[in-house]
Design an enzyme around this catalytic site. Structure first.
Site, mmCIF file in Angstrom:
data_model
loop_
_atom_site.group_PDB
_atom_site.id
_atom_site.type_symbol
_atom_site.label_atom_id
_atom_site.label_comp_id
_atom_site.label_asym_id
_atom_site.label_seq_id
_atom_site.Cartn_x
_atom_site.Cartn_y
_atom_site.Cartn_z
ATOM 1 N N SER A 144 0.851 -1.186 0.000
ATOM 2 C CA SER A 144 0.000 0.000 0.000
ATOM 3 C C SER A 144 0.886 1.234 0.000
ATOM 4 O O SER A 144 2.006 1.217 0.529
ATOM 5 C CB SER A 144 -0.888 0.023 1.247
ATOM 6 O OG SER A 144 -1.534 1.277 1.387
ATOM 7 N N TYR A 181 -1.691 -0.245 10.224
ATOM 8 C CA TYR A 181 -1.835 -0.799 8.876
ATOM 9 C C TYR A 181 -0.639 -0.399 8.014
ATOM 10 O O TYR A 181 -0.053 -1.225 7.302
ATOM 11 C CB TYR A 181 -3.134 -0.288 8.245
ATOM 12 C CG TYR A 181 -3.349 -0.699 6.820
ATOM 13 C CD1 TYR A 181 -3.867 -1.953 6.501
ATOM 14 C CD2 TYR A 181 -3.047 0.166 5.769
ATOM 15 C CE1 TYR A 181 -4.072 -2.336 5.183
ATOM 16 C CE2 TYR A 181 -3.252 -0.192 4.453
ATOM 17 C CZ TYR A 181 -3.765 -1.438 4.162
ATOM 18 O OH TYR A 181 -3.960 -1.811 2.844
#
Length: 249
Positions: free
Chosen positions: A144, A158
Protein backbone atom coordinates in the site's frame (compact mmCIF):
# COMPACT_ATOMS: atom_id res chain seq x y z
CA UNK A 1 0.36 -26.94 -22.31
CA UNK A 2 -1.29 -27.10 -18.89
CA UNK A 3 -2.32 -23.86 -17.25
CA UNK A 4 -0.13 -22.33 -14.55
CA UNK A 5 -1.74 -22.60 -11.11
CA UNK A 6 -2.13 -19.26 -9.34
CA UNK A 7 -3.19 -18.69 -5.73
CA UNK A 8 -4.76 -15.35 -4.80
CA UNK A 9 -5.35 -14.84 -1.10
CA UNK A 10 -8.36 -12.76 -0.18
CA UNK A 11 -9.64 -13.39 -3.70
CA UNK A 12 -13.38 -13.12 -3.26
CA UNK A 13 -13.71 -9.33 -3.45
CA UNK A 14 -12.04 -6.10 -4.50
CA UNK A 15 -8.51 -6.26 -5.85
CA UNK A 16 -8.34 -10.02 -5.27
CA UNK A 17 -11.44 -10.73 -7.34
CA UNK A 18 -10.30 -8.39 -10.13
CA UNK A 19 -6.95 -10.18 -10.18
CA UNK A 20 -8.68 -13.57 -10.35
CA UNK A 21 -10.77 -12.52 -13.35
CA UNK A 22 -7.77 -11.13 -15.22
CA UNK A 23 -5.59 -14.14 -14.35
CA UNK A 24 -8.23 -16.45 -15.81
CA UNK A 25 -8.30 -14.36 -19.00
CA UNK A 26 -4.51 -14.69 -19.17
CA UNK A 27 -4.78 -18.49 -19.02
CA UNK A 28 -4.02 -19.30 -15.39
CA UNK A 29 -5.77 -22.02 -13.41
CA UNK A 30 -7.14 -19.85 -10.61
CA UNK A 31 -7.42 -20.73 -6.94
CA UNK A 32 -8.87 -18.04 -4.73
CA UNK A 33 -8.76 -18.15 -0.97
CA UNK A 34 -11.44 -16.64 1.24
CA UNK A 35 -12.19 -16.62 4.96
CA UNK A 36 -15.94 -16.19 5.47
CA UNK A 37 -17.69 -14.91 2.35
CA UNK A 38 -18.39 -18.18 0.55
CA UNK A 39 -21.09 -16.56 -1.57
CA UNK A 40 -18.75 -13.93 -2.99
CA UNK A 41 -16.04 -16.53 -3.63
CA UNK A 42 -18.51 -18.79 -5.42
CA UNK A 43 -19.57 -15.90 -7.65
CA UNK A 44 -15.97 -15.31 -8.74
CA UNK A 45 -15.45 -19.00 -9.49
CA UNK A 46 -18.75 -19.31 -11.36
CA UNK A 47 -18.02 -16.24 -13.48
CA UNK A 48 -14.61 -17.58 -14.48
CA UNK A 49 -16.00 -21.02 -15.31
CA UNK A 50 -18.85 -19.55 -17.38
CA UNK A 51 -16.21 -17.90 -19.56
CA UNK A 52 -14.38 -21.19 -20.04
CA UNK A 53 -11.71 -20.74 -17.39
CA UNK A 54 -10.58 -22.99 -14.56
CA UNK A 55 -11.19 -21.84 -10.99
CA UNK A 56 -11.72 -23.11 -7.46
CA UNK A 57 -12.20 -21.43 -4.11
CA UNK A 58 -10.95 -22.75 -0.79
CA UNK A 59 -11.76 -21.41 2.66
CA UNK A 60 -8.74 -20.87 4.90
CA UNK A 61 -7.50 -18.43 7.51
CA UNK A 62 -4.08 -17.70 6.02
CA UNK A 63 -2.89 -16.17 9.28
CA UNK A 64 -2.96 -19.69 10.77
CA UNK A 65 -0.01 -21.92 9.84
CA UNK A 66 -1.88 -25.23 9.73
CA UNK A 67 -4.57 -23.77 7.46
CA UNK A 68 -1.97 -22.36 5.07
CA UNK A 69 -0.29 -25.76 4.80
CA UNK A 70 -3.64 -27.43 4.14
CA UNK A 71 -4.57 -24.79 1.54
CA UNK A 72 -1.41 -25.37 -0.48
CA UNK A 73 -1.89 -29.13 -0.26
CA UNK A 74 -5.43 -28.75 -1.64
CA UNK A 75 -4.07 -26.72 -4.53
CA UNK A 76 -1.38 -29.36 -5.16
CA UNK A 77 -4.09 -31.96 -5.58
CA UNK A 78 -6.36 -29.79 -7.73
CA UNK A 79 -4.08 -27.98 -10.18
CA UNK A 80 -0.56 -29.01 -9.16
CA UNK A 81 2.15 -26.96 -7.41
CA UNK A 82 1.55 -23.23 -7.40
CA UNK A 83 3.55 -21.22 -9.95
CA UNK A 84 2.15 -17.77 -9.11
CA UNK A 85 1.16 -16.35 -5.73
CA UNK A 86 -0.58 -13.06 -4.98
CA UNK A 87 -0.42 -12.15 -1.29
CA UNK A 88 -3.47 -9.92 -1.34
CA UNK A 89 -5.27 -10.61 1.94
CA UNK A 90 -5.31 -7.74 4.40
CA UNK A 91 -7.49 -6.04 7.00
CA UNK A 92 -8.08 -2.58 8.40
CA UNK A 93 -9.17 -1.73 11.90
CA UNK A 94 -11.16 1.38 12.76
CA UNK A 95 -9.44 4.72 12.28
CA UNK A 96 -7.66 5.93 15.41
CA UNK A 97 -4.44 7.40 16.72
CA UNK A 98 -1.66 5.17 18.01
CA UNK A 99 -2.20 5.99 21.69
CA UNK A 100 -5.67 4.46 21.46
CA UNK A 101 -4.52 1.14 19.95
CA UNK A 102 -4.63 -2.05 22.01
CA UNK A 103 -2.18 -4.93 21.84
CA UNK A 104 -5.06 -7.16 20.72
CA UNK A 105 -5.70 -4.92 17.72
CA UNK A 106 -2.02 -4.84 16.79
CA UNK A 107 -1.59 -8.59 17.09
CA UNK A 108 -4.72 -9.22 15.02
CA UNK A 109 -3.69 -6.82 12.28
CA UNK A 110 -0.08 -7.97 11.98
CA UNK A 111 -1.10 -11.63 12.07
CA UNK A 112 -3.53 -11.07 9.19
CA UNK A 113 -1.50 -8.64 7.11
CA UNK A 114 2.10 -9.82 7.36
CA UNK A 115 2.33 -13.21 9.08
CA UNK A 116 -0.05 -14.54 6.42
CA UNK A 117 2.23 -13.28 3.65
CA UNK A 118 5.28 -14.93 5.23
CA UNK A 119 3.47 -18.25 5.61
CA UNK A 120 2.08 -18.27 2.08
CA UNK A 121 5.41 -17.20 0.59
CA UNK A 122 7.13 -19.98 2.52
CA UNK A 123 4.86 -22.66 1.08
CA UNK A 124 5.13 -21.15 -2.41
CA UNK A 125 8.93 -21.10 -2.30
CA UNK A 126 9.00 -24.77 -1.31
CA UNK A 127 7.06 -25.56 -4.49
CA UNK A 128 8.55 -23.04 -6.93
CA UNK A 129 12.25 -23.08 -6.07
CA UNK A 130 14.61 -24.94 -8.39
CA UNK A 131 16.51 -25.77 -5.21
CA UNK A 132 13.66 -28.13 -4.34
CA UNK A 133 13.02 -29.36 -7.86
CA UNK A 134 10.46 -26.71 -8.77
CA UNK A 135 10.07 -24.94 -12.10
CA UNK A 136 10.33 -21.41 -10.76
CA UNK A 137 7.53 -18.93 -10.32
CA UNK A 138 6.53 -15.43 -9.32
CA UNK A 139 5.15 -13.82 -6.18
CA UNK A 140 3.42 -10.45 -6.02
CA UNK A 141 2.78 -8.85 -2.64
CA UNK A 142 -0.04 -6.32 -2.41
CA UNK A 143 1.35 -3.55 -0.26
CA UNK A 144 0.00 0.00 0.00
CA UNK A 145 1.08 3.58 -0.49
CA UNK A 146 0.56 3.74 3.29
CA UNK A 147 3.97 2.09 3.62
CA UNK A 148 5.41 5.40 2.40
CA UNK A 149 2.95 7.87 3.92
CA UNK A 150 2.49 6.27 7.36
CA UNK A 151 -1.28 7.01 7.48
CA UNK A 152 -1.04 9.39 10.47
CA UNK A 153 -4.19 9.81 12.51
CA UNK A 154 -5.90 6.90 10.79
CA UNK A 155 -3.98 3.65 10.28
CA UNK A 156 -0.39 3.82 11.52
CA UNK A 157 -0.57 0.12 12.35
CA UNK A 158 -1.83 -0.80 8.88
CA UNK A 159 0.89 1.36 7.33
CA UNK A 160 3.52 -0.39 9.46
CA UNK A 161 2.25 -3.81 8.34
CA UNK A 162 2.64 -2.70 4.72
CA UNK A 163 6.11 -1.40 5.47
CA UNK A 164 6.90 -4.90 6.68
CA UNK A 165 5.43 -6.24 3.43
CA UNK A 166 7.86 -4.05 1.49
CA UNK A 167 10.79 -5.39 3.53
CA UNK A 168 9.60 -8.94 2.86
CA UNK A 169 9.47 -8.20 -0.86
CA UNK A 170 13.01 -6.82 -0.92
CA UNK A 171 14.57 -9.51 1.23
CA UNK A 172 12.84 -12.50 -0.30
CA UNK A 173 13.45 -11.29 -3.85
CA UNK A 174 17.19 -11.45 -3.23
CA UNK A 175 16.99 -14.69 -1.26
CA UNK A 176 15.37 -16.68 -4.07
CA UNK A 177 16.54 -14.83 -7.20
CA UNK A 178 18.93 -17.66 -8.17
CA UNK A 179 16.19 -20.25 -7.70
CA UNK A 180 13.88 -19.14 -10.51
CA UNK A 181 11.53 -17.08 -8.33
CA UNK A 182 10.76 -13.40 -8.82
CA UNK A 183 9.20 -11.41 -5.95
CA UNK A 184 7.66 -8.01 -6.60
CA UNK A 185 5.01 -5.72 -5.18
CA UNK A 186 2.24 -3.31 -6.08
CA UNK A 187 1.42 -0.38 -3.83
CA UNK A 188 -2.14 0.83 -4.44
CA UNK A 189 -3.68 3.99 -3.02
CA UNK A 190 -7.30 5.06 -2.73
CA UNK A 191 -8.91 2.16 -4.59
CA UNK A 192 -12.69 1.72 -4.62
CA UNK A 193 -13.08 -1.42 -2.49
CA UNK A 194 -15.11 -2.22 0.61
CA UNK A 195 -12.05 -2.39 2.88
CA UNK A 196 -12.68 1.26 3.80
CA UNK A 197 -15.93 0.30 5.51
CA UNK A 198 -13.84 -1.77 7.94
CA UNK A 199 -12.08 1.41 8.97
CA UNK A 200 -15.39 3.10 9.68
CA UNK A 201 -15.48 5.34 6.60
CA UNK A 202 -17.05 3.61 3.57
CA UNK A 203 -16.83 6.78 1.46
CA UNK A 204 -13.22 7.58 2.30
CA UNK A 205 -12.15 7.72 -1.36
CA UNK A 206 -14.64 10.50 -2.06
CA UNK A 207 -13.17 12.52 0.80
CA UNK A 208 -9.53 12.17 -0.23
CA UNK A 209 -9.65 11.94 -4.03
CA UNK A 210 -8.97 15.64 -4.55
CA UNK A 211 -5.57 15.14 -2.90
CA UNK A 212 -4.66 12.73 -5.73
CA UNK A 213 -3.01 14.41 -8.74
CA UNK A 214 -5.38 12.55 -11.10
CA UNK A 215 -8.33 13.73 -8.95
CA UNK A 216 -10.01 10.34 -8.75
CA UNK A 217 -9.89 7.03 -6.95
CA UNK A 218 -8.62 3.91 -8.68
CA UNK A 219 -10.47 0.79 -9.73
CA UNK A 220 -9.52 -2.74 -8.64
CA UNK A 221 -8.85 -3.82 -12.24
CA UNK A 222 -6.24 -1.06 -12.57
CA UNK A 223 -4.31 -2.71 -9.74
CA UNK A 224 -4.93 -6.18 -11.19
CA UNK A 225 -3.27 -5.22 -14.48
CA UNK A 226 -0.08 -4.22 -12.66
CA UNK A 227 -0.14 -7.49 -10.70
CA UNK A 228 -0.55 -9.62 -13.82
CA UNK A 229 2.26 -7.77 -15.59
CA UNK A 230 4.62 -8.49 -12.71
CA UNK A 231 3.63 -12.16 -12.82
CA UNK A 232 4.12 -12.39 -16.57
CA UNK A 233 7.17 -13.17 -18.68
CA UNK A 234 7.12 -9.53 -19.78
CA UNK A 235 8.58 -8.78 -16.33
CA UNK A 236 11.14 -11.59 -16.57
CA UNK A 237 14.09 -9.39 -15.52
CA UNK A 238 12.26 -7.57 -12.74
CA UNK A 239 12.49 -8.65 -9.13
CA UNK A 240 12.41 -6.69 -5.90
CA UNK A 241 10.57 -3.81 -7.57
CA UNK A 242 7.44 -1.84 -6.65
CA UNK A 243 4.73 -0.46 -8.91
CA UNK A 244 2.79 2.36 -7.30
CA UNK A 245 -0.81 2.38 -8.55
CA UNK A 246 -1.69 5.69 -6.95
CA UNK A 247 -2.91 8.20 -9.50
CA UNK A 248 0.33 10.13 -8.98
CA UNK A 249 0.07 10.38 -5.21
Amino acid sequence: MSKKPILITGGSRGIGAATAYLAAEKGYAVCINYLKNQKAAAKVVDTIRQKGGEAVAYAADVSVESEVVALFQQLDRTFGPVQALVNNVGILERQMRLEEMSAERLNRLFQNNIVSAFLCAREAVKRMSTKYGGRGGAIVNVSSIAARTGSPGEYVDYAASKGAMDSLTLGLSKEVAEEGIRVNSVRPAFIYTDIHASGGEPDRIERVKDSVPMKRGGQPDEVARAILWLLSDEASYSTGIFIDVTGGR
